[in-house]
Enzyme design. Structure first.
Site, PDB file in Angstrom:
ATOM      1  N   GLN A 172      37.092  25.712 -20.034  1.00 20.15           N
ATOM      2  CA  GLN A 172      38.332  25.898 -19.298  1.00 20.15           C
ATOM      3  C   GLN A 172      39.417  24.920 -19.754  1.00 20.15           C
ATOM      4  OE1 GLN A 172      36.248  26.174 -15.137  1.00 20.15           O
ATOM      5  NE2 GLN A 172      38.224  27.191 -14.993  1.00 20.15           N
ATOM      6  N   HIS A 173      40.652  25.258 -19.379  1.00 23.75           N
ATOM      7  CA  HIS A 173      41.812  24.353 -19.385  1.00 23.75           C
ATOM      8  C   HIS A 173      42.446  24.108 -20.747  1.00 23.75           C
ATOM      9  CE1 HIS A 173      40.203  23.607 -15.453  1.00 23.75           C
ATOM     10  NE2 HIS A 173      39.280  22.755 -15.855  1.00 23.75           N
ATOM     11  N   ASP A 226      33.865  28.867 -17.931  1.00 23.95           N
ATOM     12  CA  ASP A 226      32.428  28.659 -18.075  1.00 23.95           C
ATOM     13  C   ASP A 226      31.694  28.577 -16.740  1.00 23.95           C
ATOM     14  OD1 ASP A 226      33.614  26.209 -17.519  1.00 23.95           O
ATOM     15  OD2 ASP A 226      32.847  25.205 -19.301  1.00 23.95           O
TER      16      ASP A 226
END
Length: 427
Positions: free
Chosen positions: A71-72, A228
């Protein structure tokens, strides 16, 4: 038999499973490594994805696929669909000041209410602000912003610099909820926050619903994908009342719930899940490496540490380990250090130290469970996963520390399996 493919594009590697959609059995798999670092050229992920798919026997007989990923991470694209600079990953902390600046401008409570998050360096919005402040020429070129799984989905569908249709970028609600400029309660992007971070508006991936799909160049169905943790929840079949505790390099504690969460201190991130619900999550820095360091100190392997810990009585004779070897994120104690407490001639034994390590690590994770409880989220059982869950001592001591029944699912590539299940759902 309909075959579907699921991908886990993590920080360290790309893993692929091909699954029989009727039996849920993995029929073949593949993997490829990713480069180290907190700033990575996304092209390396694309090369690894192609290699892992080839290692898993290719896509020719696959009817649907989905990609889950870390992520991110910030993938910034120009108007021609080219990557502008290396992607800043979730574990790149250079944007810590940008997080503080955004909180100062909007207020932590307001940001939590608007996005479910209080910014920290991990989140995409802070990386956009860092780019604006430190690389203004690159920031001015940004025409679209994608997350790692968004960009890989776009590429595998046949888009890229040779076919730069930025409007074909898609994502899912779980990964969008980790950006800091998407509202999980309304399902809309918060353009004001985006512009405040980057300085101008850009194309953002269309957020697909849990059963919505697009197609690739071969007319295969392409599911939305996921971040995830949300993919793990799908792979485990987690339901309301479950809390997943993952013991890896860091620790994650997340629950499945049917209502959005906005927690103004930022301890609990109010993520969405990939199935229409919500996935409030707490992240800790100190997890399996607590066991690593004490095992090395005692001169044993992990099995030996587990044996020693189970010889000791609960409470380790009063010996306590505060496990903040790397500071801590939850609670927010970046400068904290680890310490042993209540050391006496009687309590300071190898067995008690091993027990204190396990209890201390689990106690750090218990902080996350308690934070979820305080928000009124129902917690009925723990699903314990990750490398640390393979320790017999961790398995036996966890129910005592958590105060909940603990189940340890069989080890599997749960992100990739979750994505294969999502792919099967859109057939």
């Amino acid at each position: 038999m309909a075959l579907v493919l699921g991908v886990d594009s993590s920080t360290q590697s790309c893993k692929v499973v091909v699954v029989d959609s009727e039996t849920d059995a993995v029929v073949r798999s593949g993997r490829a490594p990713h480069p180290n670092g907190t700033s990575v050229d996304p092209e390396a992920w694309w090369v690894a994805l192609q290699a892992a798919i080839a290692d898993a026997g290719g896509l020719d007989d696959v009817e649907a696929w989905a990609i889950g990923g870390q992520q991110h991470g910030l993938v910034a694209l120009d108007a021609q669909g080219r990557v502008i600079r290396d992607a800043l990953l979730w574990n790149d902390t250079r944007s810590a000041q940008a997080a503080e600046d955004l909180i100062g401008e909007f207020g932590a409570a307001a940001l939590a209410d608007r996005t479910g998050l209080v910014p920290v360096a991990s989140f995409t919005i802070t990386k956009l602000r860092w780019l604006r402040d430190h690389e203004p020429e690159n920031a001015a070129r940004v025409a679209a912003v994608a997350l790692p799984h968004d960009w890989l989905t776009w590429r595998l569908r046949g888009f890229g610099p040779e076919r730069p249709d930025l409007d074909e970028l898609v994502t899912d609600r779980s990964d969008a909820s980790g950006t800091g400029y998407w509202n999980p309660a309304t399902g809309e992007y918060d353009r004001e926050l985006l512009v405040a971070a980057l300085g101008h508006d850009v194309i953002l991936p269309r957020v697909l619903g849990p059963r919505e799909s697009v197609t690739d160049a071969a007319s295969r169905r392409v599911a939305p994908g996921a971040g995830d943790n949300a993919a793990v929840a799908l792979g485990l079949g987690a339901r309301t009342g479950d809390v997943v505790v993952s013991i890896g390099t860091s620790g994650t504690i997340f629950a499945v719930t049917d209502r959005p969460v906005a927690e103004p201190t930022g301890i609990v991130a109010g993520f969405a899940d990939a199935d229409g619900g919500y996935l409030p999550l707490v992240c800790t820095l100190n997890a399996a490496r607590v066991l690593d360091v004490i095992a090395r100190l005692l001169g044993v392997d992990h099995d030996g540490l587990s044996t020693l810990a189970l010889i000791a009585e609960p409470g380790a004779g009063g010996l306590g380990l505060v496990p903040y070897f790397e500071g801590e994120r939850s609670p927010n104690l970046p400068d904290a250090t680890a310490s042993l407490t209540a050391m006496t001639l009687a309590s300071t034994t190898r067995e008690n130290l091993a027990r204190a390590a396990v209890e201390g690590m689990l106690g750090g994770l218990r902080f996350g469970l308690d934070a979820l409880r305080e928000l009124g989220i129902p917690l009925e059982r723990v699903l314990l996963v990750g490398g640390g869950a393979q320790s017999q001592a961790v398995r036996e001591i966890a129910p005592l520390v958590f105060g909940l029944p603990v189940e340890v699912p069989e080890a599997a590539e749960y992100v990739a399996v979750g994505m294969a299940r999502q792919a099967a759902s859109v057939l």
